[in-house]
Structure formats: C-alpha cells, structure tokens
Design an enzyme around this catalytic site. Sequence first.
Site, short mmCIF file in Angstrom:
data_model
loop_
_atom_site.label_atom_id
_atom_site.label_comp_id
_atom_site.label_asym_id
_atom_site.label_seq_id
_atom_site.Cartn_x
_atom_site.Cartn_y
_atom_site.Cartn_z
N LYS A 74 0.67 -1.27 -0.13
CA LYS A 74 -0.18 0.05 -0.01
C LYS A 74 0.83 1.46 0.05
O LYS A 74 2.00 1.12 0.69
CB LYS A 74 -0.95 -0.05 1.26
CG LYS A 74 -1.90 1.14 1.42
CD LYS A 74 -2.93 0.84 2.83
CE LYS A 74 -3.75 2.08 2.64
NZ LYS A 74 -4.78 1.93 3.88
N SER A 150 -9.31 2.76 3.22
CA SER A 150 -8.26 3.41 2.41
C SER A 150 -7.43 2.35 1.51
O SER A 150 -6.69 2.82 0.90
CB SER A 150 -7.52 4.11 3.22
OG SER A 150 -6.63 3.37 4.26
N SER A 174 -10.07 0.06 7.29
CA SER A 174 -9.44 0.13 6.14
C SER A 174 -8.87 -0.95 5.61
O SER A 174 -8.48 -0.90 4.27
CB SER A 174 -8.42 1.39 5.98
OG SER A 174 -8.82 2.85 6.22
#
Length: 501
Positions: A74, A150, A174
């Site tokens: 990520k 996210s 997330s």
Amino acid sequence: MDIDEYRRHDALGLADAVRSGEVTAGELLEVALHRADAVNPHLNAIVQRMDDRARERVAGPLDGPFAGVPFLIKDLGQDYRGVPTSGGSRPLSRIPAAEHSTVVQRWLDSGLVIFGKTNTPEFGAKGITEPDLFGPARNPWDASRTPGGSSGGSAAAVAAGVVPVAGASDGGGSIRIPAACCGLVGLKPGRGLVPMGPSVGEAMHGAATNGVISRSVRDSAAMLDVLAGGEPSGPYLPGVPTESFLSQVGQDPGRLRIGVCTASSINSEPHPEALASVEAAARTLSDLGHDVEMLTEQPVDDLALARDFLATWFVVLAWQVDDAKRRTGCRDGDFELDTQIMAALGRAHSSVEYVDTVMRRHEHVRRLSAFFDGYDLLVTPTLADLPPHIGALDTPRLAHRAATGLLKTRTAGLLRRSGLVESMIDNNLNWIPYTQLANLTGRPALSLPLHRTPEGVPMGVQFISQLGGESMLLRLAGQLEQAVPWDHRRPPVPAGAGRPR
C-alpha cells in the site's frame, strides 16, 4: 502458468508451486505483471510500478513461506527504500523512502516479490479511494463503484487476480471495508500485535495497524505469522501465541457465544442487503452449532464513539499535514480541499479537548469488555450500504464553497461549529458505521465475504473478538470458508488479460 491457473492458487499455493519446481518465481512475476497491464487501466489499483526491482529480485535466491509470490504494498505507511510513499498526497509523491518499513522488510524476508504500490486516498483519510493525485480506484465487480478505502487499491488488485494477497492497513476500517466491497478476507489484528515502525512506534494512539487483504483464510493466517511480533523501536512486546496462526485454520473453534447486531445510531436504516448478509450468517452460525443471539443495540454508543474517532482522526491529520509541510516546504493549498477542511477541524480542538477525546476510549473499552463477559464474538455487517458509486461521496459544492471561505479567513472554530462534523459523520460514516469500534478499542476484527446482492455486489460480515482473539477468529473463519465457500467467484475478466506474451 497461464492466468486461469495463476488465479486458482492462493499465495501459499503459488509458493508451493515454486518450491516444487512447477513454476519459477520469474514466470509468476511475468504473469502478475501481464495481469496488471491488462486490468489496471480499468481499475487504477496500482499507482507505482517497481517492475525492474522485482525482476532483479527473482533473478536471485528466495527463501521463506511465500518465496516467489508476487505482491503489492500500500502506498501509505509501507515504505520501500528508494521509492516514494505518497500516501495519496502530491507533496509527498517525490520523496524516496530512506528505509524499509518493518512490515515491508518482513514481507521481503518471507520471500515475497514486491512489484508495485497501490492506490489510497490522501493520508488514508476516507473509506473510499479517490485521491486527486491518482484518480479513483474502481471495484472489479462493478467499475462504477468504489473498492472501498483506504486500502482500496490493494483490494481491487486482489479481487481482479493481479496478486492473491496484498499489503493493507486499518485505522478505522481500512482493511475490512475494502475486503467487504470486493468480496475478500480482511483481518485487522489487535493493537500492538503487528509493528508500525521503525519510524513510529504506533499510529493514532494504537488505533491503526498493518495487515493484508486476501482471498483465503489460510493466506491471512500465514501472513499474520510473518508480521506478528514486536520490534526494538516499538512501544510493546506483544503476546504471540505459541502455536502458529496458520495452524488454527481447520481447527474446531468450539461452541461460541455470538451476539449479532445490525443496529446503529449513525444509520438507523441499513440497506436490506446489509441486514440480509448478517441474517444469513446468523443462520449458518446456528447450523454450525454456535449459540447465536440477535441483539437490539450495540454494546457501545456508536455515535459517541464516531465523534471521538473523527476528533482523533482530524487532529492526527492536522499533524500529518504540518509534518508534510515541514518536510517538503509545500503550502496548505497543495493538499486536497477535504484534507484542508479536516486538518482545520483538528486544529480547532484545544489540547485539553483532544486529551479528553483520547481518554474517553477507556469508557468504550470498558463497555465492550463488559459485552465480552457474556459473548465470545460480536457480529455486525461490515457495510451498512452497498459500495458507493464513484464520486457519490464528494463534498457538496456549496459546502466546499463555505468551507473555503472559512479556511481563507482562518475561522476554524466557526468551521467546527457549522455542523460540518455532523454532516461528515452522516455522509462518510453512514455507510460504514460498524468498523471504527475495533480500532478505538484495539480489538481484532475480521470481515468475511459471506454475502452478495442479487446483482453480484459483495457485502461482508464483520466479526469482532476480545483481546488476543485472532486465533479464535481464524478458526471460525476457516469453518465458515468450508460452509460458505467464496473463492470460486471471479469478477469479469477484461479483454487481453490472458497468457503473457
């Protein structure tokens, strides 16, 4: 190995294929890169490619439980030395990381082959993934919808078959939100079990943690074995079970006492499919021999908890913006307007008010702990509504205009008293009111892809345990994976996504 065979394997299966000599790490990487080339123009899941680094890595020896398996990290909090970690923010997109994050180093030590970084909202501050810098990530099951946030880019890439598992993180849902949106497994470990270093000991006072999004329970378990454990710069020495997390998958979870709740003070009318997801899960759990009780209210006041969550989020975001300005020399106007609004709301809190917000976590923890005196698990929907369409949660133009005026006059106090916080709770947490509880209380939580709408849109079911409950969650998840299998489902394959040339 062609893409169909590649997608039939989870990460442990691919590692076995490399170990047995059925396929080489280099061949797997080329399949993954070709798949990324084919689907990323449709999904915008990967925002930074590292193909040359990955090819250099597979040219040498690899060792570990995931040796040779392609992997994505990520683009937030997961630093790879020499590569920028933008966090979805333009000012940070040109600063190479000085060192690997601890979790990235552990992934490399496990033999994974990292070839890119995935899309995330600016500073990870939303439950959707639509940063101005990179544009929106899209859901492979319905490209008009969000893959969540996210960790939305990671979830989109896993669901689309680019990789079987990808790096993710969770400060308010997330990991679980994108997993639910994309029909995947999302485990948020409990507080302190997985390191956040070496640059910080913990994030959001321990509410945030690293992890993965995967297609199989055993991959999530084996990844937790790779990640779990303290580090010299960390604030805790976490208790890690003597038996591996992977060994728990397939074990009998025993007869569990499970409280099931769909009620929310934030959203009094969850979508019928959110209710259906939990009702179906409750029937399955009962059929498996567990004691299931339907509850009429949450064990914690979720609206009060949401206010405390957002207050913490806004203040931390204000610090992140100021830190980025110190590091890059940029100005407030270089950040997204929503980020500027949230940071201004954070600055409007006095230091005493902020400490008061943080201290109220103890009340939430005590109430949830009292719930666990009578139950082993709390089950809720992961989402209260279908994954929103791209752009549906954009701040209304009139609100943007008003906020811009207040920002220019630096009247952040007025901004806070304008009703904007309540509006943000309604607009941004209304469809995800269930996930913040596990973050603020530090409890492990898991989303499983147990339901789909008649149109095929995934809807997850969330399981929250008491402290140290990761092993129990994995035992139950393995049981449910057998009872309600999900890995045979595949989103549509874009044209040109077959065998690499």
